[in-house]
Design a protein around this motif. Structure first.
Motif, short mmCIF file in Angstrom:
data_model
loop_
_atom_site.label_atom_id
_atom_site.label_comp_id
_atom_site.label_asym_id
_atom_site.label_seq_id
_atom_site.Cartn_x
_atom_site.Cartn_y
_atom_site.Cartn_z
N GLU A 139 0.84 -1.20 0.00
CA GLU A 139 0.00 0.00 0.00
C GLU A 139 0.87 1.25 0.00
OE1 GLU A 139 -4.16 -0.82 2.36
OE2 GLU A 139 -2.36 -0.66 3.56
N ARG A 163 2.40 1.92 -3.42
CA ARG A 163 1.44 2.48 -4.38
C ARG A 163 1.22 3.97 -4.11
NH1 ARG A 163 -1.01 -2.66 -3.82
NH2 ARG A 163 -2.37 -1.91 -2.13
N LYS A 222 4.41 5.94 -5.17
CA LYS A 222 4.53 6.06 -6.63
C LYS A 222 3.80 7.32 -7.09
CE LYS A 222 5.48 3.95 -10.71
NZ LYS A 222 6.75 3.36 -11.13
N THR A 273 1.05 3.82 -12.36
CA THR A 273 0.67 4.33 -11.06
C THR A 273 -0.78 3.95 -10.81
OG1 THR A 273 2.18 6.19 -11.26
CG2 THR A 273 0.40 6.40 -9.64
N ILE A 274 -1.01 3.19 -9.74
CA ILE A 274 -2.35 2.71 -9.41
C ILE A 274 -2.81 3.40 -8.14
CG2 ILE A 274 -3.77 0.70 -8.86
CD1 ILE A 274 -1.75 -1.00 -10.37
N TRP A 275 -3.99 4.05 -8.20
CA TRP A 275 -4.50 4.74 -7.03
C TRP A 275 -6.03 4.64 -7.03
CZ3 TRP A 275 -2.46 5.55 -2.73
CH2 TRP A 275 -2.99 6.46 -1.80
N GLU A 300 -5.74 3.06 -12.87
CA GLU A 300 -4.37 3.20 -13.39
C GLU A 300 -4.20 4.59 -14.01
OE1 GLU A 300 -3.28 0.18 -16.11
OE2 GLU A 300 -3.22 -1.41 -14.61
#
Length: 333
Positions: A227, A230, A233, A326-328, A332
């Motif tokens: 976590e 992520r 990033k 970048t995953i949030w 993506e």
């Protein structure tokens, strides 16, 4: 800066996506704000959540007229994610000031009045302070990271050097927001708080930092290392767009040990002594933040923070340069 009449003075804008675990705590703290209800509105934008966020907010606000919930299902001006939500909420807002907090944040009852007190006629944006909930050592180290960075930000703000804004504890004037054309003019950024802050400053508005314990908000910490990666990033995109001094500080703090080793090849320096001096400097700043902001539970984390800082900085750099998305919030970018 006292409210007058029955007009809306403050609009609190909250973007929420898949926050069923946190949103009720946030809403309860906003409901308990010590500010005249007739002068405040709280607008929550549900960013097309696929959990129970919308349902929970609807239930909570049913008998609370200061709250308003909007389901965000469309995009404006090519915006995505949080920036898209906040752009649409701004057009719903009636307040002279836009206050921002995240859906996993708990604010203090005096948050609004304390932040408003920092606005002067030329001020366009005020930055607050955030730390993590005190639940484990990683959370405390994350809190210390926030306080260390915000203490540095405070120092540079006194020199009128803009470093960054914070989307989980920040306020801007309505005038400044629309003077820059809002998020529609700024364009999409995964670090929307930084771009909003810098756009307002570049427009010529003043900025200040509310560096005091009365404005500290409490965030939910990252509980696992994946976590955290992520999240970082995403943060690194902001760092790499920020003021050159911020970028330089990250590289130096992350690579300090190998830098000293390389320097020692050509210059007669004592590497161990230099590292100890750097530890003392960082720890001194950390302890200063702990005591100035009265966050006394973090003193142990302050003593350990240097080790965390040099480690996480290097990890962040490697993670940022790895070729991955970048995953949030399940998306993506």
């Amino acid at each position: 800066m006292l409210p007058t009449g029955n007009r809306i003075q403050v609009s609190i804008l909250v973007a929420a996506r898949n926050e069923e675990e946190n949103i009720e705590r946030c809403l309860q703290s906003l409901h308990e704000l010590n500010f005249p209800k007739e002068n405040i509105e709280i607008i929550i934008g549900d960013d097309d959540s696929d959990d129970r966020t919308y349902e929970l907010v609807s239930q909570f606000i049913i008998d609370k007229p200061a709250f308003k919930l909007i389901k965000i299902t469309s995009q404006v001006a090519g915006l995505k994610g949080k920036a898209n939500v906040l752009a649409q909420l701004a057009h719903e807002a009636k307040g002279e000031y836009f206050f921002y907090c995240d859906a996993d944040i708990v604010v203090q009852p005096i948050w609004i009045s304390q932040m408003l007190g920092h606005f002067k006629p030329e001020t366009g944006v005020v930055i607050g302070i955030t730390r993590m909930k005190h639940i484990h050592m990683l959370a405390d180290l994350l809190s210390m990271e926030w306080l260390f960075a915000l203490t540095a930000t405070r120092f540079f703000s006194l020199l009128k050097i803009p470093i960054t804004g914070m989307g989980n504890n920040m306020a801007v004037t309505r005038e400044a927001y629309f003077a820059i054309g809002g998020y529609e003019k700024i364009g999409f950024s995964i670090v929307e708080d930084y771009t909003l802050f810098m756009s307002i400053v570049k427009e010529g508005y003043g900025f200040t930092m509310a560096y005091k314990p009365e404005v500290i908000s409490i965030s939910e910490p990252m509980n696992t290392f994946p976590e955290l990666l992520r999240q970082r990033k995403r943060w690194m995109h902001g760092v790499m767009q920020s003021y050159w001094l911020t970028r330089l500080s990250l590289f130096v703090s992350s690579l300090i040990v190998p830098i000293l080793l390389v320097i020692s090849i050509w210059f007669p320096i004592n590497v161990l002594s230099s590292i100890i001096q750097y530890y003392v400097l960082v720890t001194g700043i950390s302890l200063t933040a702990v005591f100035m902001l009265k966050q006394y539970d973090l003193w142990k984390a302050a003593l350990l923070f240097w080790f965390y800082m040099v480690s996480i900085g290097l990890i962040m750099l490697v993670n940022y340069y790895l070729p991955s998305k970048t995953i949030w919030k399940g998306r993506e970018y």
